[in-house]
Design a protein around this motif. Structure first.
Motif, PDB file in Angstrom:
ATOM      1  N   MET A  10       0.747 -20.998 -28.420  1.00  0.00           N
ATOM      2  CA  MET A  10       1.369 -20.254 -29.506  1.00  0.00           C
ATOM      3  C   MET A  10       2.604 -19.503 -29.025  1.00  0.00           C
ATOM      4  O   MET A  10       3.640 -19.473 -29.700  1.00  0.00           O
ATOM      5  CB  MET A  10       0.352 -19.263 -30.095  1.00  0.00           C
ATOM      6  CG  MET A  10       0.859 -18.482 -31.314  1.00  0.00           C
ATOM      7  SD  MET A  10       1.902 -17.049 -30.967  1.00  0.00           S
ATOM      8  CE  MET A  10       0.732 -15.990 -30.137  1.00  0.00           C
ATOM      9  N   MET A  11       2.515 -18.896 -27.829  1.00  0.00           N
ATOM     10  CA  MET A  11       3.651 -18.162 -27.285  1.00  0.00           C
ATOM     11  C   MET A  11       4.855 -19.082 -27.103  1.00  0.00           C
ATOM     12  O   MET A  11       5.989 -18.722 -27.449  1.00  0.00           O
ATOM     13  CB  MET A  11       3.269 -17.533 -25.943  1.00  0.00           C
ATOM     14  CG  MET A  11       2.271 -16.392 -26.047  1.00  0.00           C
ATOM     15  SD  MET A  11       2.984 -14.949 -26.858  1.00  0.00           S
ATOM     16  CE  MET A  11       1.623 -13.774 -26.662  1.00  0.00           C
ATOM     17  N   ARG A  12       4.622 -20.259 -26.575  1.00  0.00           N
ATOM     18  CA  ARG A  12       5.722 -21.201 -26.366  1.00  0.00           C
ATOM     19  C   ARG A  12       6.354 -21.599 -27.693  1.00  0.00           C
ATOM     20  O   ARG A  12       7.583 -21.624 -27.840  1.00  0.00           O
ATOM     21  CB  ARG A  12       5.212 -22.444 -25.648  1.00  0.00           C
ATOM     22  CG  ARG A  12       4.832 -22.223 -24.193  1.00  0.00           C
ATOM     23  CD  ARG A  12       4.328 -23.513 -23.579  1.00  0.00           C
ATOM     24  NE  ARG A  12       3.963 -23.328 -22.180  1.00  0.00           N
ATOM     25  CZ  ARG A  12       3.416 -24.263 -21.430  1.00  0.00           C
ATOM     26  NH1 ARG A  12       3.140 -25.444 -21.932  1.00  0.00           N
ATOM     27  NH2 ARG A  12       3.117 -24.024 -20.163  1.00  0.00           N
ATOM     28  N   GLU A  13       5.513 -21.928 -28.669  1.00  0.00           N
ATOM     29  CA  GLU A  13       6.049 -22.379 -29.952  1.00  0.00           C
ATOM     30  C   GLU A  13       6.676 -21.236 -30.733  1.00  0.00           C
ATOM     31  O   GLU A  13       7.624 -21.449 -31.497  1.00  0.00           O
ATOM     32  CB  GLU A  13       4.931 -23.058 -30.753  1.00  0.00           C
ATOM     33  CG  GLU A  13       4.428 -24.329 -30.079  1.00  0.00           C
ATOM     34  CD  GLU A  13       3.324 -25.015 -30.851  1.00  0.00           C
ATOM     35  OE1 GLU A  13       3.124 -26.227 -30.644  1.00  0.00           O
ATOM     36  OE2 GLU A  13       2.649 -24.345 -31.655  1.00  0.00           O
ATOM     37  N   TYR A  14       6.167 -20.036 -30.559  1.00  0.00           N
ATOM     38  CA  TYR A  14       6.782 -18.876 -31.205  1.00  0.00           C
ATOM     39  C   TYR A  14       8.171 -18.620 -30.638  1.00  0.00           C
ATOM     40  O   TYR A  14       9.116 -18.309 -31.378  1.00  0.00           O
ATOM     41  CB  TYR A  14       5.893 -17.648 -31.016  1.00  0.00           C
ATOM     42  CG  TYR A  14       6.584 -16.342 -31.340  1.00  0.00           C
ATOM     43  CD1 TYR A  14       6.934 -16.010 -32.645  1.00  0.00           C
ATOM     44  CD2 TYR A  14       6.891 -15.429 -30.330  1.00  0.00           C
ATOM     45  CE1 TYR A  14       7.576 -14.807 -32.935  1.00  0.00           C
ATOM     46  CE2 TYR A  14       7.523 -14.232 -30.609  1.00  0.00           C
ATOM     47  CZ  TYR A  14       7.856 -13.928 -31.911  1.00  0.00           C
ATOM     48  OH  TYR A  14       8.492 -12.742 -32.200  1.00  0.00           O
ATOM     49  N   LEU A  15       8.334 -18.749 -29.326  1.00  0.00           N
ATOM     50  CA  LEU A  15       9.631 -18.523 -28.699  1.00  0.00           C
ATOM     51  C   LEU A  15      10.668 -19.544 -29.139  1.00  0.00           C
ATOM     52  O   LEU A  15      11.867 -19.257 -29.128  1.00  0.00           O
ATOM     53  CB  LEU A  15       9.489 -18.554 -27.169  1.00  0.00           C
ATOM     54  CG  LEU A  15       8.699 -17.400 -26.553  1.00  0.00           C
ATOM     55  CD1 LEU A  15       8.527 -17.602 -25.060  1.00  0.00           C
ATOM     56  CD2 LEU A  15       9.386 -16.069 -26.829  1.00  0.00           C
ATOM     57  N   THR A  16      10.213 -20.720 -29.530  1.00  0.00           N
ATOM     58  CA  THR A  16      11.139 -21.732 -30.039  1.00  0.00           C
ATOM     59  C   THR A  16      11.393 -21.579 -31.533  1.00  0.00           C
ATOM     60  O   THR A  16      12.159 -22.357 -32.105  1.00  0.00           O
ATOM     61  CB  THR A  16      10.606 -23.146 -29.761  1.00  0.00           C
ATOM     62  OG1 THR A  16       9.341 -23.314 -30.411  1.00  0.00           O
ATOM     63  CG2 THR A  16      10.435 -23.371 -28.265  1.00  0.00           C
ATOM     64  N   GLY A  17      10.737 -20.607 -32.178  1.00  0.00           N
ATOM     65  CA  GLY A  17      10.972 -20.329 -33.587  1.00  0.00           C
ATOM     66  C   GLY A  17      10.211 -21.204 -34.559  1.00  0.00           C
ATOM     67  O   GLY A  17      10.579 -21.290 -35.732  1.00  0.00           O
ATOM     68  N   LEU A  18       9.142 -21.874 -34.096  1.00  0.00           N
ATOM     69  CA  LEU A  18       8.404 -22.762 -34.995  1.00  0.00           C
ATOM     70  C   LEU A  18       7.628 -21.993 -36.056  1.00  0.00           C
ATOM     71  O   LEU A  18       7.543 -22.422 -37.209  1.00  0.00           O
ATOM     72  CB  LEU A  18       7.447 -23.642 -34.182  1.00  0.00           C
ATOM     73  CG  LEU A  18       8.095 -24.708 -33.299  1.00  0.00           C
ATOM     74  CD1 LEU A  18       7.028 -25.500 -32.560  1.00  0.00           C
ATOM     75  CD2 LEU A  18       8.962 -25.652 -34.133  1.00  0.00           C
TER      76      LEU A  18
END
Length: 457
Positions: free
Chosen positions: A259-267
């Motif tokens: 989730m952290m990775r995808e949140y940082l990419t703005g998903l």
């Protein structure tokens, strides 16, 4: 072209090669975004762009990518897929890095590693967590690429591009409902791909329900059954709570990292992730509580009314959901699963002690009264006791009367409720307290998750 989830590698290769030939014949350029390509697919590409956390790790001829990484100290093993190798070293976890450094099969020399660390001042053993390690790992490759000849050959900008007004994109965020629906569907698809987990959960629930039913089978209403009924109610709540609390410890830590990775990419936003996660878990919780309640309640001969059964079922649903929220709360405080599991008993055991089963509420020390008020198990157990013993009658057998010199301790359920000090609040009030605690734990867990995500950003 998104290739994730396609099982036929051959068809993917054919499609890619045909499109590549089309580009060569018509003078067009085709851009592919591919997840985990095979070695054969990678060889078809003319140029390759590797991105980590939005930064360029490599840009240049695809066939020279392996030699580039070897030049900066990361040599691809002979029998490893180059694409997997490059993704692994870019998104390398701390544990993997430590294990690789200690492995006899490591391919990077100590001299090169020392040089790389000294240039960027990085040492993986000093990282506080995996996420920080990966972030700094990406910085290493970004700086190395920016200083390399490959960068100078690949980036040829004759003049600066015109500035773009980014304010026009501020209103283009995906609506919350769209984020929630996509995440919910993805989670349900993941569950459907692992049917054995659901089957194991149902089997465990059935086995434990039948086992408890056989232990407390068809209890009568004599005085000796009072303790049995209280014990059965208490451990029914304990079992259903562990069904909800184990999920966060087993899966949430891993899912949170994604989730952290995808949140940082703005998903998507943390709120969309959290709400979809909670809602998606509910079908499994309902299935477990329905199966467990239906088996146990009638086998042990609890109060024989539909109203009493529905209250019992409602408490089971509330307890499993509160336990789930409580587990997420603990994991949010202690991100490392091993630490959280070791710390968990310190949080949970006091809640059990002050639930009213082991220690009568009248005897709770004043300096520990706050723990009793925070024990959601206390309110759930009190509802179950009031639901079971209210408006019921009990009797003493001949042996019980002889043992007690002709005095029957309990003749109705109200005596039992007063003895356990369970008549302090009505059932409805305790239900509202449990609902309030459920909401409170979810709010606290979400705030901690959002704070950690924003800190990363």
């Amino acid at each position: 072209q998104e290739s994730r989830g396609l099982g036929d590698v051959y068809k993917r290769q054919v499609s890619l090669i045909n499109n590549s030939h089309l580009a060569a014949n018509t003078g067009r350029t085709i851009i592919y975004t591919i997840h985990q390509p095979s070695a054969e697919i990678l060889e078809v590409f003319d140029r390759l762009l590797l991105i980590g956390r939005g930064k360029t790790m490599y840009l240049g001829p695809a066939r020279k990518a392996v030699s580039y990484f070897a030049s900066v100290g990361y040599e691809c093993p002979t029998y490893e897929n180059p694409a997997d190798f490059m993704m692994r070293i870019i998104h390398e976890d701390k544990e993997e890095k430590t294990a690789k450094d200690e492995s006899k099969d490591k391919v990077r020399t100590d001299k090169t590693m020392t040089s790389l660390d000294s240039i960027d001042g990085l040492n993986s053993q000093n990282f506080e967590n995996e996420e920080l390690h990966e972030k700094q790992q990406v910085e290493v490759f970004y700086k190395k690429f920016a200083e390399s000849k490959a960068y100078k050959r690949s980036v040829k900008v004759k003049e600066s591009p015109p500035e773009v007004d980014l304010s026009i994109f501020k209103s283009s965020k995906t609506p919350f409902y769209t984020q929630f629906s996509k995440l919910f569907i993805r989670y349900m698809i993941n569950l459907s791909r692992e049917p054995n987990a659901a089957r194991a959960n149902v089997a465990q629930t059935v086995i434990f329900g039948v086992l408890m039913g056989l232990i407390f089978l068809r209890m009568d209403h004599s005085n000796t059954s009072v303790q049995d009924r209280a014990g059965c109610l208490f451990f029914a709540a304990i079992f259903i709570m562990f069904g909800g609390i184990m999920g966060p410890f087993m899966l949430f830590a891993t899912e949170r990292k994604l989730m952290m990775r995808e949140y940082l990419t703005g998903l998507y936003t943390p709120s969309a992730y959290y709400v979809s996660k909670v809602v998606a878990e509910e079908p499994l919780f309902l299935m477990s509580t329905i199966v467990f309640s239906a088996i146990l309640y009638w086998m042990v001969n609890f109060k024989d009314t539909i109203e009493a059964f529905l209250i019992f079922f409602l408490v089971m649903v509330l307890m499993i959901n509160i336990a789930f929220a409580f587990g997420i709360f603990v994991i949010a405080i202690f991100p490392d699963p091993a630490t959280a599991i070791n710390i968990f008993p310190i949080f949970f055991i006091p809640l059990m002690i002050f639930s009213g089963f082991y220690l009568n509420s009248k005897n709770t020390p004043k300096y520990f009264i706050w723990i009793e008020y925070l024990s959601f198990l206390k309110y759930g157990f009190r509802i179950l006791m009031n639901n079971e013993f209210a408006d019921t009658t009990y009797y003493c057998t001949q042996k019980e009367l002889i043992a007690s010199n002709g005095v029957c301790a309990f003749t109705d359920g109200d005596d039992i409720r007063r003895f356990y000090y369970m008549n302090k609040l009505p059932i409805v009030a305790d239900i509202f307290i449990l609902v309030g605690m459920l909401i409170a734990y979810h709010i606290l867990s979400f705030l901690l998750l959002r704070a950690r995500a924003r800190k990363r950003k």
